[in-house]
Structures are given as structure tokens and as C-alpha cells.
Design a protein around this motif. Structure first.
Motif, short mmCIF file in Angstrom:
data_model
loop_
_atom_site.label_atom_id
_atom_site.label_comp_id
_atom_site.label_asym_id
_atom_site.label_seq_id
_atom_site.Cartn_x
_atom_site.Cartn_y
_atom_site.Cartn_z
N ILE A 70 -25.02 2.14 16.95
CA ILE A 70 -26.33 2.32 17.55
C ILE A 70 -27.27 1.23 17.04
O ILE A 70 -26.97 0.54 16.06
CB ILE A 70 -26.94 3.71 17.27
CG1 ILE A 70 -27.23 3.88 15.77
CG2 ILE A 70 -26.04 4.81 17.80
CD1 ILE A 70 -28.10 5.09 15.46
N GLU A 71 -28.41 1.13 17.69
CA GLU A 71 -29.42 0.16 17.27
C GLU A 71 -30.25 0.74 16.12
O GLU A 71 -30.60 1.92 16.14
CB GLU A 71 -30.32 -0.19 18.44
CG GLU A 71 -31.31 -1.30 18.11
CD GLU A 71 -32.14 -1.71 19.30
OE1 GLU A 71 -32.51 -2.89 19.35
OE2 GLU A 71 -32.43 -0.86 20.17
N GLU A 72 -30.52 -0.10 15.14
CA GLU A 72 -31.40 0.30 14.05
C GLU A 72 -32.50 -0.74 13.89
O GLU A 72 -32.35 -1.88 14.29
CB GLU A 72 -30.63 0.48 12.74
CG GLU A 72 -30.05 -0.77 12.16
CD GLU A 72 -29.30 -0.54 10.85
OE1 GLU A 72 -29.59 0.45 10.14
OE2 GLU A 72 -28.44 -1.36 10.53
N ILE A 73 -33.60 -0.28 13.33
CA ILE A 73 -34.74 -1.14 13.05
C ILE A 73 -34.76 -1.41 11.55
O ILE A 73 -34.64 -0.48 10.74
CB ILE A 73 -36.07 -0.47 13.47
CG1 ILE A 73 -36.03 0.01 14.92
CG2 ILE A 73 -37.25 -1.40 13.21
CD1 ILE A 73 -35.90 -1.06 15.95
N VAL A 74 -34.92 -2.68 11.19
CA VAL A 74 -35.07 -3.08 9.79
C VAL A 74 -36.55 -3.31 9.56
O VAL A 74 -37.20 -4.01 10.33
CB VAL A 74 -34.26 -4.35 9.50
CG1 VAL A 74 -34.43 -4.77 8.05
CG2 VAL A 74 -32.80 -4.16 9.83
N LEU A 75 -37.07 -2.71 8.50
CA LEU A 75 -38.50 -2.80 8.19
C LEU A 75 -38.68 -3.37 6.79
O LEU A 75 -37.79 -3.27 5.94
CB LEU A 75 -39.16 -1.42 8.28
CG LEU A 75 -39.05 -0.74 9.64
CD1 LEU A 75 -37.95 0.29 9.60
CD2 LEU A 75 -40.35 -0.10 10.01
N ARG A 76 -39.87 -3.94 6.55
CA ARG A 76 -40.16 -4.59 5.28
C ARG A 76 -41.57 -4.23 4.83
O ARG A 76 -42.49 -4.20 5.66
CB ARG A 76 -40.02 -6.10 5.46
CG ARG A 76 -40.27 -6.93 4.26
CD ARG A 76 -40.10 -8.42 4.61
NE ARG A 76 -40.41 -9.25 3.50
CZ ARG A 76 -39.58 -10.13 2.95
NH1 ARG A 76 -38.38 -10.30 3.48
NH2 ARG A 76 -39.93 -10.85 1.93
N LEU A 77 -41.71 -3.98 3.54
CA LEU A 77 -43.02 -3.73 2.93
C LEU A 77 -43.30 -4.87 1.98
O LEU A 77 -42.54 -5.14 1.05
CB LEU A 77 -43.00 -2.41 2.15
CG LEU A 77 -44.30 -2.07 1.40
CD1 LEU A 77 -45.44 -1.81 2.39
CD2 LEU A 77 -44.07 -0.86 0.51
N GLU A 78 -44.43 -5.57 2.21
CA GLU A 78 -44.78 -6.73 1.41
C GLU A 78 -45.74 -6.40 0.26
O GLU A 78 -45.70 -7.03 -0.77
CB GLU A 78 -45.42 -7.81 2.27
CG GLU A 78 -44.44 -8.51 3.18
CD GLU A 78 -43.41 -9.34 2.45
OE1 GLU A 78 -43.65 -9.76 1.30
OE2 GLU A 78 -42.35 -9.56 3.02
N SER A 79 -46.66 -5.50 0.48
CA SER A 79 -47.66 -5.24 -0.58
C SER A 79 -47.99 -3.78 -0.65
O SER A 79 -47.63 -2.99 0.14
CB SER A 79 -48.92 -6.05 -0.32
OG SER A 79 -49.47 -5.76 0.94
#
Length: 156
Positions: free
Chosen positions: A147-156
Motif C-alpha cells: 500500500i501507499e504510505e506517507i513519510v513525514l518529517r519534524l524539523e523543530s
């Protein structure tokens, strides 16, 4: 409702195991153990991560164990994960717990992944400052398909 995080106790593990075996929650999470009902594999997994550098927390709501949250992985690639008992979905618990966890772990960036159709989890991550950075495909054990997944990032 008072939301708090604390270190994982041995007595939390049976609750986590029960939560991990909720069919609806498994389908929503998608990326789960191959056989969530394998108690030996569950115990081995928790023994391994409790001995690692992962930051593991039990989520409490008014003193009751309602889930878990963690930061794990190698520096520079660390990811967050969380699981909240389905009976507590939609009450802001995951958002409060994740916000507390990322406040406790100052290193950045932090990453997260969620099934592209898991709107609730994506909303929790975005409320905590994570931003979508990529799409990927991965095999979801709970759905028996890629399936499709979303990759997320937290910078601060």
C-alpha cells in the motif's frame, strides 16, 4: 482527561498485546507484525526494544494504560510511532501523547510513516508539526498487500 507518559512497566505489556490484536486497529495501522497473535514474537520484540536506545513510553489517560509511544532508530533517522487503544480514538489522546513525546526527545529531525489512507494518524502527526516529505510503497502485513504510505518529517 489528563494525558501523561511514563516509562514502560512489565505490567503494560499484556495491555499492549491486547491492543495489538484489535482487527480494526490493525487494519488502520496497516504496518504491523507479520503475526500479531504470536505472543513469543511480541515478547521478543519488546525485550529487544526495551534493551535498545529507543525512548519507550506508556500513554496514560486519567491513570489508565491506553497505549504506547516511542522514538526509535539510528541518530539522524529516528522515527516516532504510537498506538492508542481504539476505544480512545478521536479524543485527542494520540495528539497529546505525541506532542509530549517529541517535547521530551529534542533531537531533530524525527520521522514518521503512516498509511496514506490513515487520515486520523496523518492528522495527529501534522498537529504535532510533522510535514509530509515523500510517498512510498510498502508491504502492509495487516492488509496482505503493498500500500501507499506517507513519510513525514519534524524539523523543530
Amino acid at each position: 482527561m489528563l494525558i501523561d507518559l511514563r516509562r514502560v512497566h512489565d505490567s503494560d505489556l499484556p495491555v499492549f498485546y491486547r491492543q495489538q490484536n484489535d482487527p480494526e486497529a490493525l487494519r488502520m495501522a496497516a504496518f504491523t507484525p507479520q503475526d500479531p497473535a504470536d505472543r513469543d514474537a511480541f515478547d521478543t520484540h519488546w525485550e529487544k526494544i526495551r534493551a535498545s536506545s529507543a525512548v519507550l513510553r506508556t500513554i496514560l489517560a486519567d491513570g489508565d494504560v491506553v497505549g504506547s509511544a516511542a522514538v526509535y532508530g539510528e541518530p539522524g533517522e529516528r522515527e516516532v510511532t504510537y498506538w492508542v487503544d481504539r476505544a480512545y480514538w478521536g479524543q485527542g489522546i494520540a495528539t497529546a501523547a505525541l506532542a509530549a513525546l517529541v517535547a521530551e526527545v529534542p533531537e531533530r529531525p524525527l520521522f514518521a510513516r503512516a498509511a496514506a489512507d490513515n487520515a486520523g494518524s496523518l492528522r495527529v502527526l501534522e498537529k504535532c508539526g510533522f510535514r509530509a516529505t515523500a510517498r512510498a510503497a510498502g508491504y502492509a502485513n495487516a492488509r496482505g498487500a503493498e500500500i501507499e504510505e506517507i513519510v513525514l518529517r519534524l524539523e523543530s
